[in-house]
Design a protein around this motif. Structure first.
Motif, PDB file in Angstrom:
ATOM      1  N   GLY A 154       0.792  -1.221   0.000  1.00  0.00           N
ATOM      2  CA  GLY A 154       0.000   0.000   0.000  1.00  0.00           C
ATOM      3  C   GLY A 154       0.822   1.267   0.000  1.00  0.00           C
ATOM      4  O   GLY A 154       2.006   1.270   0.349  1.00  0.00           O
ATOM      5  N   ARG A 155       0.180   2.379  -0.345  1.00  0.00           N
ATOM      6  CA  ARG A 155       0.857   3.675  -0.384  1.00  0.00           C
ATOM      7  C   ARG A 155       1.096   4.234   1.014  1.00  0.00           C
ATOM      8  O   ARG A 155       2.037   4.984   1.234  1.00  0.00           O
ATOM      9  CB  ARG A 155       0.028   4.668  -1.194  1.00  0.00           C
ATOM     10  N   TRP A 204      -1.638  -0.572   2.994  1.00  0.00           N
ATOM     11  CA  TRP A 204      -0.496  -0.182   3.822  1.00  0.00           C
ATOM     12  C   TRP A 204       0.756  -0.985   3.457  1.00  0.00           C
ATOM     13  O   TRP A 204       0.666  -2.108   2.983  1.00  0.00           O
ATOM     14  CB  TRP A 204      -0.785  -0.439   5.302  1.00  0.00           C
ATOM     15  N   THR A 205       1.907  -0.392   3.741  1.00  0.00           N
ATOM     16  CA  THR A 205       3.175  -1.116   3.772  1.00  0.00           C
ATOM     17  C   THR A 205       3.732  -0.962   5.177  1.00  0.00           C
ATOM     18  O   THR A 205       3.875   0.164   5.662  1.00  0.00           O
ATOM     19  CB  THR A 205       4.180  -0.566   2.747  1.00  0.00           C
ATOM     20  N   VAL A 206       3.990  -2.088   5.827  1.00  0.00           N
ATOM     21  CA  VAL A 206       4.537  -2.080   7.195  1.00  0.00           C
ATOM     22  C   VAL A 206       6.047  -2.252   7.121  1.00  0.00           C
ATOM     23  O   VAL A 206       6.548  -3.196   6.502  1.00  0.00           O
ATOM     24  CB  VAL A 206       3.924  -3.209   8.048  1.00  0.00           C
ATOM     25  N   SER A 302      12.445   6.558   3.861  1.00  0.00           N
ATOM     26  CA  SER A 302      11.107   6.024   3.593  1.00  0.00           C
ATOM     27  C   SER A 302      10.148   6.586   4.636  1.00  0.00           C
ATOM     28  O   SER A 302       9.776   5.888   5.591  1.00  0.00           O
ATOM     29  CB  SER A 302      11.117   4.499   3.646  1.00  0.00           C
ATOM     30  N   PRO A 303       9.753   7.846   4.507  1.00  0.00           N
ATOM     31  CA  PRO A 303       8.896   8.482   5.519  1.00  0.00           C
ATOM     32  C   PRO A 303       7.588   7.722   5.720  1.00  0.00           C
ATOM     33  O   PRO A 303       6.967   7.257   4.763  1.00  0.00           O
ATOM     34  CB  PRO A 303       8.645   9.875   4.939  1.00  0.00           C
ATOM     35  N   ALA A 304       7.202   7.595   6.969  1.00  0.00           N
ATOM     36  CA  ALA A 304       5.989   6.857   7.316  1.00  0.00           C
ATOM     37  C   ALA A 304       4.840   7.813   7.601  1.00  0.00           C
ATOM     38  O   ALA A 304       5.051   8.974   7.972  1.00  0.00           O
ATOM     39  CB  ALA A 304       6.243   5.967   8.530  1.00  0.00           C
ATOM     40  N   ASP A 305       3.623   7.314   7.447  1.00  0.00           N
ATOM     41  CA  ASP A 305       2.430   8.080   7.801  1.00  0.00           C
ATOM     42  C   ASP A 305       2.146   7.996   9.291  1.00  0.00           C
ATOM     43  O   ASP A 305       1.552   8.908   9.869  1.00  0.00           O
ATOM     44  CB  ASP A 305       1.224   7.557   7.019  1.00  0.00           C
ATOM     45  N   THR A 306       2.559   6.872   9.901  1.00  0.00           N
ATOM     46  CA  THR A 306       2.363   6.651  11.333  1.00  0.00           C
ATOM     47  C   THR A 306       3.546   5.836  11.838  1.00  0.00           C
ATOM     48  O   THR A 306       4.071   4.982  11.115  1.00  0.00           O
ATOM     49  CB  THR A 306       1.059   5.871  11.609  1.00  0.00           C
ATOM     50  N   ALA A 307       3.965   6.087  13.063  1.00  0.00           N
ATOM     51  CA  ALA A 307       5.080   5.333  13.641  1.00  0.00           C
ATOM     52  C   ALA A 307       4.721   4.878  15.045  1.00  0.00           C
ATOM     53  O   ALA A 307       4.045   5.589  15.794  1.00  0.00           O
ATOM     54  CB  ALA A 307       6.352   6.181  13.680  1.00  0.00           C
ATOM     55  N   VAL A 308       5.197   3.684  15.390  1.00  0.00           N
ATOM     56  CA  VAL A 308       4.969   3.106  16.713  1.00  0.00           C
ATOM     57  C   VAL A 308       6.290   2.549  17.225  1.00  0.00           C
ATOM     58  O   VAL A 308       6.979   1.810  16.519  1.00  0.00           O
ATOM     59  CB  VAL A 308       3.927   1.968  16.661  1.00  0.00           C
ATOM     60  N   SER A 309       6.637   2.900  18.444  1.00  0.00           N
ATOM     61  CA  SER A 309       7.802   2.324  19.112  1.00  0.00           C
ATOM     62  C   SER A 309       7.301   1.508  20.291  1.00  0.00           C
ATOM     63  O   SER A 309       6.649   2.046  21.198  1.00  0.00           O
ATOM     64  CB  SER A 309       8.753   3.430  19.586  1.00  0.00           C
ATOM     65  N   ARG A 363       5.568  15.724  11.624  1.00  0.00           N
ATOM     66  CA  ARG A 363       4.227  16.200  11.970  1.00  0.00           C
ATOM     67  C   ARG A 363       3.161  15.150  11.658  1.00  0.00           C
ATOM     68  O   ARG A 363       2.054  15.468  11.221  1.00  0.00           O
ATOM     69  CB  ARG A 363       3.894  17.507  11.232  1.00  0.00           C
ATOM     70  N   LYS A 364       3.501  13.904  11.890  1.00  0.00           N
ATOM     71  CA  LYS A 364       2.609  12.769  11.674  1.00  0.00           C
ATOM     72  C   LYS A 364       2.354  12.080  13.015  1.00  0.00           C
ATOM     73  O   LYS A 364       3.113  12.252  13.981  1.00  0.00           O
ATOM     74  CB  LYS A 364       3.235  11.763  10.709  1.00  0.00           C
ATOM     75  N   PRO A 365       1.288  11.272  13.120  1.00  0.00           N
ATOM     76  CA  PRO A 365       1.030  10.575  14.386  1.00  0.00           C
ATOM     77  C   PRO A 365       2.158   9.599  14.746  1.00  0.00           C
ATOM     78  O   PRO A 365       2.576   8.781  13.919  1.00  0.00           O
ATOM     79  CB  PRO A 365      -0.270   9.813  14.113  1.00  0.00           C
ATOM     80  N   GLY A 366       2.642   9.720  15.944  1.00  0.00           N
ATOM     81  CA  GLY A 366       3.672   8.819  16.465  1.00  0.00           C
ATOM     82  C   GLY A 366       3.297   8.385  17.872  1.00  0.00           C
ATOM     83  O   GLY A 366       2.731   9.175  18.640  1.00  0.00           O
TER      84      GLY A 366
END
Length: 400
Positions: A154-155, A204-206, A302-309, A363-366
Protein backbone atom coordinates in the motif's frame (compact mmCIF):
# COMPACT_ATOMS: atom_id res chain seq x y z
CA UNK A 1 20.23 -37.47 35.52
CA UNK A 2 21.56 -36.18 32.21
CA UNK A 3 24.87 -34.32 32.33
CA UNK A 4 24.87 -31.17 30.21
CA UNK A 5 27.83 -28.88 29.51
CA UNK A 6 26.91 -25.21 29.15
CA UNK A 7 27.71 -23.49 25.84
CA UNK A 8 27.87 -19.82 24.89
CA UNK A 9 24.39 -18.33 24.75
CA UNK A 10 22.85 -20.88 27.12
CA UNK A 11 20.52 -19.71 29.87
CA UNK A 12 18.51 -21.70 32.36
CA UNK A 13 15.29 -21.01 30.46
CA UNK A 14 16.77 -21.91 27.06
CA UNK A 15 18.24 -25.17 28.34
CA UNK A 16 14.97 -26.06 30.03
CA UNK A 17 12.99 -25.41 26.84
CA UNK A 18 15.40 -27.45 24.72
CA UNK A 19 15.02 -30.46 27.03
CA UNK A 20 11.25 -30.02 27.56
CA UNK A 21 11.71 -29.08 31.19
CA UNK A 22 10.73 -26.06 33.24
CA UNK A 23 13.36 -23.67 34.62
CA UNK A 24 12.32 -24.96 38.04
CA UNK A 25 13.40 -28.47 37.08
CA UNK A 26 16.85 -27.19 36.09
CA UNK A 27 17.21 -25.22 39.34
CA UNK A 28 16.06 -28.23 41.35
CA UNK A 29 18.90 -30.32 39.96
CA UNK A 30 21.40 -27.46 40.25
CA UNK A 31 20.45 -25.30 43.25
CA UNK A 32 23.51 -23.08 42.85
CA UNK A 33 22.11 -21.81 39.53
CA UNK A 34 19.46 -19.83 41.45
CA UNK A 35 22.18 -17.66 43.01
CA UNK A 36 24.31 -17.23 39.88
CA UNK A 37 22.98 -14.51 37.51
CA UNK A 38 24.34 -16.18 34.38
CA UNK A 39 25.68 -19.55 33.31
CA UNK A 40 29.27 -19.83 32.09
CA UNK A 41 30.45 -21.93 29.14
CA UNK A 42 31.97 -25.12 30.47
CA UNK A 43 29.80 -25.40 33.58
CA UNK A 44 28.17 -28.77 34.12
CA UNK A 45 24.43 -29.07 34.77
CA UNK A 46 22.55 -32.17 35.85
CA UNK A 47 19.15 -32.40 34.18
CA UNK A 48 16.37 -34.71 35.36
CA UNK A 49 14.94 -37.30 33.00
CA UNK A 50 11.92 -35.96 31.16
CA UNK A 51 8.67 -37.55 32.30
CA UNK A 52 6.17 -37.78 29.47
CA UNK A 53 2.61 -36.70 29.99
CA UNK A 54 0.07 -39.48 30.44
CA UNK A 55 -3.71 -39.66 30.11
CA UNK A 56 -6.12 -42.25 31.48
CA UNK A 57 -8.89 -42.85 28.95
CA UNK A 58 -12.41 -42.06 30.11
CA UNK A 59 -15.64 -43.86 29.20
CA UNK A 60 -16.55 -43.30 25.53
CA UNK A 61 -13.35 -41.38 24.73
CA UNK A 62 -11.69 -41.87 21.33
CA UNK A 63 -8.03 -41.59 20.47
CA UNK A 64 -8.82 -38.67 18.16
CA UNK A 65 -10.50 -36.82 21.02
CA UNK A 66 -7.46 -37.34 23.22
CA UNK A 67 -5.16 -36.02 20.48
CA UNK A 68 -7.34 -32.92 20.07
CA UNK A 69 -7.49 -32.39 23.83
CA UNK A 70 -3.70 -32.11 24.08
CA UNK A 71 -3.12 -30.49 20.69
CA UNK A 72 -1.00 -33.32 19.29
CA UNK A 73 -1.04 -35.19 15.97
CA UNK A 74 -2.65 -38.62 15.62
CA UNK A 75 0.47 -40.05 14.01
CA UNK A 76 2.60 -39.01 17.00
CA UNK A 77 0.02 -40.38 19.46
CA UNK A 78 -0.17 -43.74 17.66
CA UNK A 79 3.63 -44.03 17.53
CA UNK A 80 3.83 -43.86 21.34
CA UNK A 81 0.74 -46.01 21.86
CA UNK A 82 0.75 -48.96 19.40
CA UNK A 83 -2.62 -50.60 19.00
CA UNK A 84 -4.84 -47.52 19.16
CA UNK A 85 -6.83 -46.37 16.13
CA UNK A 86 -7.76 -42.79 15.18
CA UNK A 87 -11.53 -43.25 15.33
CA UNK A 88 -11.63 -46.15 17.75
CA UNK A 89 -12.68 -45.84 21.38
CA UNK A 90 -10.06 -46.37 24.04
CA UNK A 91 -10.82 -48.91 26.71
CA UNK A 92 -11.69 -46.99 29.91
CA UNK A 93 -8.72 -46.93 32.26
CA UNK A 94 -6.15 -47.34 29.47
CA UNK A 95 -3.09 -45.15 30.09
CA UNK A 96 -1.94 -43.28 26.98
CA UNK A 97 1.48 -41.64 26.66
CA UNK A 98 1.08 -38.11 25.28
CA UNK A 99 3.74 -36.75 22.88
CA UNK A 100 4.91 -33.14 22.99
CA UNK A 101 2.43 -30.57 21.65
CA UNK A 102 2.94 -29.60 18.03
CA UNK A 103 2.82 -25.82 17.83
CA UNK A 104 2.42 -24.59 14.26
CA UNK A 105 3.73 -21.07 14.86
CA UNK A 106 7.29 -20.18 13.91
CA UNK A 107 7.57 -17.37 16.46
CA UNK A 108 7.37 -18.82 19.96
CA UNK A 109 9.41 -18.60 23.12
CA UNK A 110 11.96 -21.29 23.88
CA UNK A 111 13.44 -19.46 26.82
CA UNK A 112 14.70 -15.89 26.32
CA UNK A 113 14.25 -14.36 22.87
CA UNK A 114 17.51 -12.87 21.66
CA UNK A 115 19.34 -12.04 18.42
CA UNK A 116 19.92 -15.72 17.63
CA UNK A 117 16.24 -16.58 17.90
CA UNK A 118 15.34 -13.50 15.85
CA UNK A 119 17.75 -14.37 13.04
CA UNK A 120 16.41 -17.92 12.84
CA UNK A 121 12.76 -16.87 12.85
CA UNK A 122 13.27 -14.21 10.16
CA UNK A 123 14.86 -16.82 7.89
CA UNK A 124 11.94 -19.19 8.42
CA UNK A 125 9.28 -16.51 7.96
CA UNK A 126 10.77 -15.07 4.77
CA UNK A 127 11.12 -18.60 3.35
CA UNK A 128 7.53 -19.55 4.19
CA UNK A 129 6.00 -16.22 3.11
CA UNK A 130 7.85 -14.85 0.05
CA UNK A 131 5.88 -11.59 0.28
CA UNK A 132 7.72 -10.75 3.53
CA UNK A 133 10.77 -8.81 2.38
CA UNK A 134 13.76 -9.04 4.74
CA UNK A 135 16.77 -6.72 4.79
CA UNK A 136 18.95 -4.86 7.27
CA UNK A 137 19.28 -1.14 7.98
CA UNK A 138 22.77 -1.30 9.43
CA UNK A 139 24.70 -2.90 12.26
CA UNK A 140 24.90 -2.53 16.02
CA UNK A 141 28.06 -1.45 17.85
CA UNK A 142 29.19 -5.11 17.97
CA UNK A 143 28.34 -5.71 14.33
CA UNK A 144 25.05 -7.52 14.74
CA UNK A 145 22.48 -6.93 11.96
CA UNK A 146 19.64 -4.50 12.54
CA UNK A 147 16.90 -6.43 10.78
CA UNK A 148 14.13 -4.86 8.74
CA UNK A 149 10.97 -6.64 7.61
CA UNK A 150 8.50 -5.24 5.11
CA UNK A 151 5.02 -6.53 4.33
CA UNK A 152 2.28 -5.01 2.18
CA UNK A 153 2.09 -2.98 -1.04
CA UNK A 154 0.00 0.00 0.00
CA UNK A 155 0.86 3.68 -0.38
CA UNK A 156 0.42 4.37 3.33
CA UNK A 157 3.38 3.42 5.49
CA UNK A 158 3.51 2.23 9.09
CA UNK A 159 6.88 2.14 10.85
CA UNK A 160 7.19 -0.07 13.94
CA UNK A 161 10.28 -0.75 16.04
CA UNK A 162 10.80 -2.83 19.17
CA UNK A 163 13.44 -3.55 21.85
CA UNK A 164 15.05 -0.12 21.73
CA UNK A 165 15.62 -0.73 25.44
CA UNK A 166 17.59 -3.87 26.21
CA UNK A 167 15.56 -5.28 29.09
CA UNK A 168 12.34 -4.75 27.12
CA UNK A 169 13.27 -7.56 24.70
CA UNK A 170 9.89 -9.29 25.04
CA UNK A 171 8.52 -6.63 22.67
CA UNK A 172 10.52 -8.23 19.82
CA UNK A 173 8.69 -11.58 19.64
CA UNK A 174 5.41 -9.73 20.24
CA UNK A 175 5.94 -7.71 17.07
CA UNK A 176 7.24 -10.66 15.07
CA UNK A 177 4.37 -12.87 16.22
CA UNK A 178 1.84 -10.36 14.91
CA UNK A 179 3.66 -10.16 11.57
CA UNK A 180 3.55 -13.96 11.31
CA UNK A 181 -0.17 -14.07 12.11
CA UNK A 182 -0.80 -11.28 9.58
CA UNK A 183 1.15 -13.17 6.90
CA UNK A 184 -0.56 -16.49 7.64
CA UNK A 185 -4.05 -14.96 7.51
CA UNK A 186 -3.26 -13.03 4.32
CA UNK A 187 -1.80 -16.11 2.61
CA UNK A 188 -4.90 -18.16 3.44
CA UNK A 189 -7.47 -15.46 2.72
CA UNK A 190 -8.69 -15.38 6.32
CA UNK A 191 -9.71 -12.64 8.72
CA UNK A 192 -7.57 -11.73 11.73
CA UNK A 193 -9.70 -11.05 14.80
CA UNK A 194 -12.37 -9.49 12.61
CA UNK A 195 -9.93 -7.46 10.50
CA UNK A 196 -9.05 -7.97 6.83
CA UNK A 197 -5.32 -8.59 6.19
CA UNK A 198 -6.08 -8.40 2.45
CA UNK A 199 -7.13 -4.77 2.96
CA UNK A 200 -4.06 -4.12 5.12
CA UNK A 201 -1.82 -5.50 2.39
CA UNK A 202 -3.33 -3.37 -0.38
CA UNK A 203 -3.62 -0.15 1.64
CA UNK A 204 -0.50 -0.18 3.82
CA UNK A 205 3.18 -1.12 3.77
CA UNK A 206 4.54 -2.08 7.19
CA UNK A 207 8.23 -1.42 7.87
CA UNK A 208 9.27 -3.25 11.04
CA UNK A 209 12.56 -3.21 12.95
CA UNK A 210 11.92 -5.99 15.48
CA UNK A 211 15.09 -5.65 17.59
CA UNK A 212 16.72 -2.22 17.56
CA UNK A 213 19.23 -2.97 20.35
CA UNK A 214 20.53 -6.54 19.83
CA UNK A 215 23.80 -6.02 21.75
CA UNK A 216 21.93 -4.78 24.81
CA UNK A 217 19.36 -7.59 24.61
CA UNK A 218 22.15 -10.16 24.53
CA UNK A 219 23.82 -8.49 27.52
CA UNK A 220 20.63 -8.61 29.59
CA UNK A 221 20.06 -12.27 28.78
CA UNK A 222 23.61 -13.66 28.83
CA UNK A 223 25.76 -11.20 30.76
CA UNK A 224 29.30 -10.11 29.94
CA UNK A 225 31.35 -13.27 30.33
CA UNK A 226 35.03 -13.93 29.62
CA UNK A 227 36.02 -12.67 26.20
CA UNK A 228 33.31 -10.01 25.94
CA UNK A 229 34.94 -6.96 24.26
CA UNK A 230 33.35 -4.52 26.75
CA UNK A 231 33.53 -6.69 29.87
CA UNK A 232 35.74 -4.40 31.97
CA UNK A 233 33.81 -1.25 31.05
CA UNK A 234 30.43 -2.88 31.55
CA UNK A 235 31.34 -4.05 35.04
CA UNK A 236 32.39 -0.51 35.91
CA UNK A 237 29.29 1.12 34.36
CA UNK A 238 27.11 -1.42 36.14
CA UNK A 239 28.45 -0.38 39.53
CA UNK A 240 29.94 -3.80 40.25
CA UNK A 241 26.61 -5.61 40.01
CA UNK A 242 26.84 -9.08 38.48
CA UNK A 243 23.42 -9.04 36.88
CA UNK A 244 22.48 -6.90 33.88
CA UNK A 245 18.75 -7.68 34.03
CA UNK A 246 17.97 -4.01 34.69
CA UNK A 247 20.10 -2.75 31.73
CA UNK A 248 18.28 -0.52 29.21
CA UNK A 249 21.17 1.01 27.28
CA UNK A 250 23.17 -0.25 24.31
CA UNK A 251 26.53 -1.98 24.78
CA UNK A 252 28.33 1.36 25.21
CA UNK A 253 26.09 2.39 28.09
CA UNK A 254 24.08 4.86 26.00
CA UNK A 255 20.31 4.87 26.35
CA UNK A 256 18.89 4.68 22.82
CA UNK A 257 15.60 6.06 24.11
CA UNK A 258 17.39 9.37 24.76
CA UNK A 259 19.39 9.52 21.51
CA UNK A 260 17.12 11.35 19.11
CA UNK A 261 17.43 15.03 18.06
CA UNK A 262 14.29 16.34 19.74
CA UNK A 263 15.33 18.82 22.45
CA UNK A 264 18.15 16.40 23.24
CA UNK A 265 20.09 18.95 25.29
CA UNK A 266 17.13 19.55 27.60
CA UNK A 267 16.66 15.83 28.17
CA UNK A 268 20.34 15.38 28.97
CA UNK A 269 20.20 18.23 31.47
CA UNK A 270 17.04 16.83 33.04
CA UNK A 271 18.54 13.35 33.41
CA UNK A 272 21.80 14.64 34.88
CA UNK A 273 23.72 11.51 33.76
CA UNK A 274 27.10 12.50 32.28
CA UNK A 275 28.66 9.16 31.37
CA UNK A 276 27.90 5.57 30.33
CA UNK A 277 25.26 4.01 32.53
CA UNK A 278 22.68 1.19 32.51
CA UNK A 279 20.04 3.80 31.61
CA UNK A 280 19.29 7.49 31.00
CA UNK A 281 22.64 8.56 29.51
CA UNK A 282 21.86 10.15 26.13
CA UNK A 283 25.40 9.88 24.82
CA UNK A 284 27.92 12.55 23.78
CA UNK A 285 25.58 13.82 21.04
CA UNK A 286 22.31 12.92 19.32
CA UNK A 287 22.54 9.88 17.04
CA UNK A 288 26.06 9.04 18.19
CA UNK A 289 25.03 5.37 18.26
CA UNK A 290 24.64 3.33 15.06
CA UNK A 291 21.36 1.80 16.22
CA UNK A 292 19.59 5.17 16.65
CA UNK A 293 21.19 6.61 13.51
CA UNK A 294 19.96 3.63 11.46
CA UNK A 295 16.35 4.18 12.57
CA UNK A 296 16.50 7.86 11.66
CA UNK A 297 18.05 7.06 8.28
CA UNK A 298 15.31 4.53 7.52
CA UNK A 299 12.53 6.99 8.39
CA UNK A 300 14.11 9.79 6.37
CA UNK A 301 14.58 7.60 3.30
CA UNK A 302 11.11 6.02 3.59
CA UNK A 303 8.90 8.48 5.52
CA UNK A 304 5.99 6.86 7.32
CA UNK A 305 2.43 8.08 7.80
CA UNK A 306 2.36 6.65 11.33
CA UNK A 307 5.08 5.33 13.64
CA UNK A 308 4.97 3.11 16.71
CA UNK A 309 7.80 2.32 19.11
CA UNK A 310 7.08 -0.72 21.29
CA UNK A 311 8.34 -0.59 24.87
CA UNK A 312 7.39 -2.17 28.19
CA UNK A 313 5.77 -1.79 30.64
CA UNK A 314 2.70 0.15 31.85
CA UNK A 315 -0.19 -0.61 29.45
CA UNK A 316 -0.11 3.02 28.29
CA UNK A 317 0.11 4.78 24.93
CA UNK A 318 1.90 8.13 24.66
CA UNK A 319 0.82 10.15 21.65
CA UNK A 320 1.82 13.81 21.99
CA UNK A 321 5.00 15.87 21.81
CA UNK A 322 5.22 19.59 22.64
CA UNK A 323 2.23 20.41 20.43
CA UNK A 324 3.92 19.16 17.25
CA UNK A 325 1.49 16.24 16.93
CA UNK A 326 -1.26 16.53 14.28
CA UNK A 327 -4.87 17.06 15.44
CA UNK A 328 -5.92 13.46 14.75
CA UNK A 329 -3.33 11.99 17.14
CA UNK A 330 -5.46 12.13 20.29
CA UNK A 331 -8.47 10.42 18.72
CA UNK A 332 -6.27 7.75 17.12
CA UNK A 333 -4.48 7.15 20.44
CA UNK A 334 -7.79 6.65 22.21
CA UNK A 335 -8.83 4.16 19.54
CA UNK A 336 -5.57 2.24 19.90
CA UNK A 337 -5.89 2.26 23.67
CA UNK A 338 -9.40 0.85 23.47
CA UNK A 339 -8.23 -1.89 21.11
CA UNK A 340 -5.45 -2.99 23.45
CA UNK A 341 -7.18 -2.35 26.76
CA UNK A 342 -4.62 0.37 27.54
CA UNK A 343 -4.73 4.06 28.55
CA UNK A 344 -3.98 6.94 26.18
CA UNK A 345 -1.71 9.36 28.08
CA UNK A 346 -0.55 12.87 27.19
CA UNK A 347 3.08 12.83 28.34
CA UNK A 348 5.05 15.92 29.37
CA UNK A 349 8.57 16.48 30.66
CA UNK A 350 10.20 13.97 28.36
CA UNK A 351 12.32 14.56 25.24
CA UNK A 352 14.80 12.91 22.85
CA UNK A 353 12.75 9.74 22.30
CA UNK A 354 12.07 8.14 18.92
CA UNK A 355 8.39 9.07 19.06
CA UNK A 356 9.32 12.66 19.96
CA UNK A 357 11.69 13.01 17.01
CA UNK A 358 9.26 11.40 14.58
CA UNK A 359 6.38 13.71 15.52
CA UNK A 360 8.57 16.83 15.45
CA UNK A 361 10.26 15.89 12.18
CA UNK A 362 7.27 14.72 10.14
CA UNK A 363 4.23 16.20 11.97
CA UNK A 364 2.61 12.77 11.67
CA UNK A 365 1.03 10.58 14.39
CA UNK A 366 3.67 8.82 16.46
CA UNK A 367 3.16 6.59 19.49
CA UNK A 368 5.14 4.98 22.28
CA UNK A 369 3.28 1.85 23.35
CA UNK A 370 4.19 0.50 26.78
CA UNK A 371 3.24 -3.18 26.53
CA UNK A 372 2.37 -5.32 29.53
CA UNK A 373 2.51 -4.58 33.22
CA UNK A 374 5.08 -5.42 35.88
CA UNK A 375 8.84 -5.18 36.15
CA UNK A 376 11.26 -5.48 33.23
CA UNK A 377 12.22 -7.90 31.91
CA UNK A 378 8.61 -9.06 31.97
CA UNK A 379 8.06 -12.79 32.56
CA UNK A 380 7.84 -15.19 29.62
CA UNK A 381 4.33 -16.13 30.76
CA UNK A 382 3.13 -12.67 29.66
CA UNK A 383 4.12 -13.21 26.03
CA UNK A 384 0.83 -14.55 24.69
CA UNK A 385 -1.26 -11.72 26.14
CA UNK A 386 1.25 -9.05 25.11
CA UNK A 387 1.48 -10.42 21.56
CA UNK A 388 -2.30 -10.26 21.21
CA UNK A 389 -2.40 -6.71 22.58
CA UNK A 390 0.36 -5.71 20.14
CA UNK A 391 -1.64 -7.17 17.28
CA UNK A 392 -4.87 -5.44 18.26
CA UNK A 393 -3.16 -2.06 18.53
CA UNK A 394 -1.37 -2.35 15.18
CA UNK A 395 -4.47 -3.81 13.52
CA UNK A 396 -6.43 -0.76 14.64
CA UNK A 397 -3.99 1.46 12.72
CA UNK A 398 -3.97 -0.75 9.62
CA UNK A 399 -7.77 -0.93 9.54
CA UNK A 400 -8.21 2.82 9.90
Amino acid sequence: MLQYIVRKGDTVARIAAAHRLTPGHVIQGNPWAADQPYLFPGQVLFLPTVQRRRHVAQEGESAREVAALYGVGMESLIKLNPGIFPDGFCAPGTTLVIPPSEGAAIVKLRGEYGPGELNADINLLSAKYPFIWADTIGESVLGQPLHLLRIGSGRRRLHVNAALHANEWLTSPCLLSFLEQYAEAYANGRKWNGHSPADWFSNWTVWAVPMANPDGVELVQEGAGPGHPYRRELEEWNGGRRSFRHWKANIRGIDLGDQFPAFWEEERSRRGITGPSPRDYGGPSPLSEPEAAALVSLCEKSPADTAVSLHSQGQEIYWNYRGYEPPESRELAERLAQAGGYRAVALTGSDAGFKDWFIMKFRKPGFTVELGLGRNPLPLEDFEDMALETGRILASILSG
